[in-house]
Write a protein that holds these residues in place. Structure first.
Motif, PDB file in Angstrom:
ATOM      1  N   GLY A  59       0.933  -1.304   0.067  1.00 12.46           N
ATOM      2  CA  GLY A  59      -0.174  -0.024   0.027  1.00 12.46           C
ATOM      3  C   GLY A  59       0.902   1.384   0.168  1.00 12.46           C
ATOM      4  N   ASN A  60       0.211   2.327  -0.178  1.00 10.72           N
ATOM      5  CA  ASN A  60       0.786   3.814  -0.097  1.00 10.72           C
ATOM      6  C   ASN A  60       0.036   4.727   0.461  1.00 10.72           C
ATOM      7  OD1 ASN A  60       3.460   3.385  -1.781  1.00 10.72           O
ATOM      8  ND2 ASN A  60       1.870   2.454  -3.282  1.00 10.72           N
ATOM      9  N   VAL A  61       0.830   5.877   0.602  1.00 10.46           N
ATOM     10  CA  VAL A  61       0.144   7.075   1.081  1.00 10.46           C
ATOM     11  C   VAL A  61       0.402   8.088   0.040  1.00 10.46           C
ATOM     12  CG1 VAL A  61       0.021   8.838   3.316  1.00 10.46           C
ATOM     13  CG2 VAL A  61       0.719   6.241   3.646  1.00 10.46           C
ATOM     14  N   PHE A  62      -0.543   8.863   0.040  1.00 10.18           N
ATOM     15  CA  PHE A  62      -0.391  10.243  -0.928  1.00 10.18           C
ATOM     16  C   PHE A  62      -0.874  11.725  -0.293  1.00 10.18           C
ATOM     17  CE2 PHE A  62      -1.105   6.299  -3.322  1.00 10.18           C
ATOM     18  CZ  PHE A  62      -0.232   6.333  -4.357  1.00 10.18           C
ATOM     19  N   ILE A  63      -0.325  12.505  -0.784  1.00  9.80           N
ATOM     20  CA  ILE A  63      -0.883  13.870  -0.324  1.00  9.80           C
ATOM     21  C   ILE A  63      -1.201  14.738  -1.682  1.00  9.80           C
ATOM     22  CG2 ILE A  63       1.495  14.965  -0.016  1.00  9.80           C
ATOM     23  CD1 ILE A  63       0.567  16.360   2.471  1.00  9.80           C
ATOM     24  N   ASN A  64      -2.198  15.701  -1.486  1.00  9.86           N
ATOM     25  CA  ASN A  64      -2.554  16.436  -2.417  1.00  9.86           C
ATOM     26  C   ASN A  64      -1.760  17.726  -2.198  1.00  9.86           C
ATOM     27  OD1 ASN A  64      -3.666  18.024  -4.542  1.00  9.86           O
ATOM     28  ND2 ASN A  64      -5.739  18.113  -3.504  1.00  9.86           N
ATOM     29  N   ARG A  65      -1.086  18.052  -3.101  1.00  9.09           N
ATOM     30  CA  ARG A  65      -0.122  19.243  -2.812  1.00  9.09           C
ATOM     31  C   ARG A  65      -0.661  20.561  -3.614  1.00  9.09           C
ATOM     32  NH1 ARG A  65       4.480  17.970  -0.462  1.00  9.09           N
ATOM     33  NH2 ARG A  65       5.612  16.128  -0.866  1.00  9.09           N
ATOM     34  N   ALA A  66      -1.877  20.384  -4.193  1.00 10.81           N
ATOM     35  CA  ALA A  66      -2.555  21.743  -5.005  1.00 10.81           C
ATOM     36  C   ALA A  66      -2.993  22.446  -3.674  1.00 10.81           C
ATOM     37  CB  ALA A  66      -3.403  21.262  -5.853  1.00 10.81           C
ATOM     38  N   GLU A  67      -3.423  23.722  -4.093  1.00 12.51           N
ATOM     39  CA  GLU A  67      -3.942  24.652  -3.037  1.00 12.51           C
ATOM     40  C   GLU A  67      -5.511  24.241  -3.188  1.00 12.51           C
ATOM     41  OE1 GLU A  67      -2.394  26.770  -1.264  1.00 12.51           O
ATOM     42  OE2 GLU A  67      -0.642  25.872  -2.029  1.00 12.51           O
ATOM     43  N   GLU A  68      -6.091  24.928  -2.197  1.00 12.04           N
ATOM     44  CA  GLU A  68      -7.469  24.627  -2.143  1.00 12.04           C
ATOM     45  C   GLU A  68      -8.459  25.124  -3.623  1.00 12.04           C
ATOM     46  OE1 GLU A  68     -11.195  25.790   0.774  1.00 12.04           O
ATOM     47  OE2 GLU A  68      -9.306  26.714   1.073  1.00 12.04           O
ATOM     48  N   GLY A  69      -9.189  24.289  -3.851  1.00  9.66           N
ATOM     49  CA  GLY A  69     -10.086  24.508  -4.890  1.00  9.66           C
ATOM     50  C   GLY A  69      -9.110  24.296  -6.485  1.00  9.66           C
ATOM     51  N   ALA A  70      -7.969  24.102  -6.473  1.00  7.21           N
ATOM     52  CA  ALA A  70      -7.338  23.669  -7.647  1.00  7.21           C
ATOM     53  C   ALA A  70      -7.329  22.053  -8.001  1.00  7.21           C
ATOM     54  CB  ALA A  70      -5.740  24.207  -7.531  1.00  7.21           C
ATOM     55  N   PRO A  71      -7.052  21.895  -9.236  1.00  6.75           N
ATOM     56  CA  PRO A  71      -7.091  20.391  -9.520  1.00  6.75           C
ATOM     57  C   PRO A  71      -6.058  19.598  -8.860  1.00  6.75           C
ATOM     58  CG  PRO A  71      -6.931  21.722 -11.708  1.00  6.75           C
ATOM     59  CD  PRO A  71      -6.783  22.644 -10.452  1.00  6.75           C
ATOM     60  N   TRP A  74      -1.480  14.874  -6.833  1.00  6.31           N
ATOM     61  CA  TRP A  74      -1.076  13.823  -5.751  1.00  6.31           C
ATOM     62  C   TRP A  74       0.526  13.399  -5.818  1.00  6.31           C
ATOM     63  CZ3 TRP A  74      -4.254  12.943  -2.112  1.00  6.31           C
ATOM     64  CH2 TRP A  74      -5.748  13.230  -2.324  1.00  6.31           C
ATOM     65  N   THR A  75       0.980  13.344  -4.742  1.00  4.83           N
ATOM     66  CA  THR A  75       2.321  13.046  -4.504  1.00  4.83           C
ATOM     67  C   THR A  75       2.398  11.898  -3.480  1.00  4.83           C
ATOM     68  OG1 THR A  75       3.425  15.169  -4.818  1.00  4.83           O
ATOM     69  CG2 THR A  75       4.855  13.447  -3.835  1.00  4.83           C
ATOM     70  N   GLN A  76       3.059  10.786  -3.928  1.00  2.00           N
ATOM     71  CA  GLN A  76       3.365   9.698  -2.959  1.00  2.00           C
ATOM     72  C   GLN A  76       4.220  10.148  -1.887  1.00  2.00           C
ATOM     73  OE1 GLN A  76       3.707   5.519  -4.669  1.00  2.00           O
ATOM     74  NE2 GLN A  76       5.534   5.181  -3.197  1.00  2.00           N
ATOM     75  N   ILE A  77       4.036   9.698  -0.566  1.00  2.00           N
ATOM     76  CA  ILE A  77       4.963  10.021   0.496  1.00  2.00           C
ATOM     77  C   ILE A  77       5.075   8.870   1.200  1.00  2.00           C
ATOM     78  CG2 ILE A  77       4.261  12.345   0.489  1.00  2.00           C
ATOM     79  CD1 ILE A  77       2.491  11.917   2.796  1.00  2.00           C
ATOM     80  N   THR A  78       4.878   7.680   0.796  1.00  2.00           N
ATOM     81  CA  THR A  78       5.250   6.468   1.712  1.00  2.00           C
ATOM     82  C   THR A  78       6.352   6.461   1.857  1.00  2.00           C
ATOM     83  OG1 THR A  78       3.467   5.407   0.117  1.00  2.00           O
ATOM     84  CG2 THR A  78       4.776   4.087   1.605  1.00  2.00           C
ATOM     85  N   GLY A  79       6.967   6.345   3.453  1.00  3.56           N
ATOM     86  CA  GLY A  79       8.224   6.145   3.943  1.00  3.56           C
ATOM     87  C   GLY A  79       8.959   7.659   3.940  1.00  3.56           C
ATOM     88  N   VAL A  80       8.182   8.595   3.654  1.00  2.45           N
ATOM     89  CA  VAL A  80       9.005   9.766   3.676  1.00  2.45           C
ATOM     90  C   VAL A  80       8.597  10.590   4.786  1.00  2.45           C
ATOM     91  CG1 VAL A  80       9.553  11.992   2.388  1.00  2.45           C
ATOM     92  CG2 VAL A  80       8.737   9.820   1.005  1.00  2.45           C
TER      93      VAL A  80
END
Length: 262
Positions: A59-71, A74-80
Motif C-alpha cells: 500500500g501507499n500514502v499520497f498527499i494532495n499538494r495543490a492549493e484549495e480549489g485547484a485540480p 497527488w504525490t506519493q509520500i510512503t516512507g517519507v
C-alpha cells in the motif's frame, strides 16, 4: 469535497503477525477524521506509516499538494518522514527549555532565525490559550496546558495534515472535556486537516466529521460513519438523541455491550 490525504491498501506485519490488512481511507481539506478502535488494533502502527516513520509491507500514502480549489496534484509520500505533522500521546516537551523555546523547535529546525521564530509563535500563544506561559517551564504547567503547547508546536511544523495520537487520553475527565471543546473551536478557526486516533467513542462522535472503525486482528476498517451535526460542538451535544444514535451504531459495530444497545 477537496481531498488532501489518501491511504490506499496499507498492510503491515511484524515477524509472523499481521497488524494491518489493506487499510484505505481519505481525508478532506479542513476535515477531522477519527480512527476509532480498541487498544492493540494497530492505530499507532498506521500513524507511524502515515507519518513516514515506518514503511508498509503493501500500500501507499499520497498527499494532495495543490492549493484549495485547484485540480488535485497527488504525490506519493510512503516512507517519507516530515510530510505530515505528528503529535504523539505524550507532550514530549523538553524540561530544560521554556515553553516558547519548546514550541519554536520546528521553526528553528527549518532554519528560521530565533527572533523571527519567536515572533511567529508568540502571535499564536493567545489563540492556543497559552498567553503568559512563554517564559515558564513544562514542570510549571498543568497537563492540559502542556498539551496545548504540544499542539502549538505541532501546528508550527507547517504541514497540510496533522496526525494526533490520542492527545487528550492522559487528562482527567473535566480537563479532557474542556480540551475537546477548545480543540474543536481552534481547529475550525485554523481550518486544520486532521486525522485523530482515539479509543473513546464519545470523543470520536464529539469532534469528528467522519469516524472510521478499525477492528479485528489484523486491523481492518470495517465501517465509516459520517457525523453530520454542525461544528463546533460542545458537551451539550453528548446529551442529544443524535449523539446517542451514533453511539448505538458504533457500539454495535464494535461488538461492545451489544445486548444493552440492541
Amino acid at each position: 469535497m477537496d481531498r488532501i490525504l489518501r491511504a490506499e491498501q496499507i498492510s503491515k506485519s511484524y515477524s509472523d503477525k499481521q497488524v494491518l490488512d489493506e487499510i484505505s481511507f481519505t481525508l478532506n481539506r479542513g476535515e477531522l477524521v477519527s480512527l476509532l478502535g480498541v487498544s492493540g488494533v494497530g492505530k499507532t502502527t498506521l500513524f507511524n506509516i502515515l507519518s513516514g516513520i515506518s514503511i508498509p509491507d503493501g500500500g501507499n500514502v499520497f498527499i494532495n499538494r495543490a492549493e484549495e480549489g485547484a485540480p488535485e496534484e497527488w504525490t506519493q509520500i510512503t516512507g517519507v518522514p516530515g510530510e505530515l505533522s505528528y503529535m504523539l500521546q505524550k507532550d514530549l516537551l523538553l524540561p530544560h527549555k521554556t515553553i516558547l523555546n519548546n514550541v519554536i523547535l520546528p521553526l528553528r529546525l527549518k532554519g528560521i532565525k530565533t527572533k523571527e521564530a519567536e515572533e511567529k509563535a508568540e502571535a499564536l500563544f493567545a489563540k492556543f490559550g497559552l498567553k503568559g506561559t512563554e517564559k515558564k517551564y513544562p514542570s510549571q504547567l498543568s497537563g492540559g496546558m502542556k498539551q496545548r503547547a504540544a499542539l502549538l508546536r505541532t501546528y508550527l511544523c507547517g504541514n497540510k495534515v496533522v496526525l494526533l495520537d490520542e492527545p487528550f487520553s492522559a487528562l482527567d475527565t473535566i480537563t479532557r472535556s474542556s480540551m475537546q471543546e477548545w480543540f474543536l473551536e481552534v481547529s475550525e478557526e485554523l481550518k486544520l486537516s486532521t486525522v485523530f486516533i482515539t479509543h473513546d467513542i464519545d470523543e470520536a462522535i464529539l469532534i469528528s466529521d467522519r469516524v472510521y472503525l478499525l477492528t479485528g486482528t489484523p486491523g481492518k476498517i470495517t465501517k465509516e460513519i459520517e457525523i453530520t451535526n454542525p461544528k463546533p460542538r460542545n458537551q451539550a451535544f453528548t446529551m442529544t438523541e443524535d449523539f446517542i444514535g451514533y453511539k448505538k451504531e458504533i457500539r454495535k459495530s464494535l461488538f461492545v455491550d451489544q445486548v444493552a444497545f440492541s
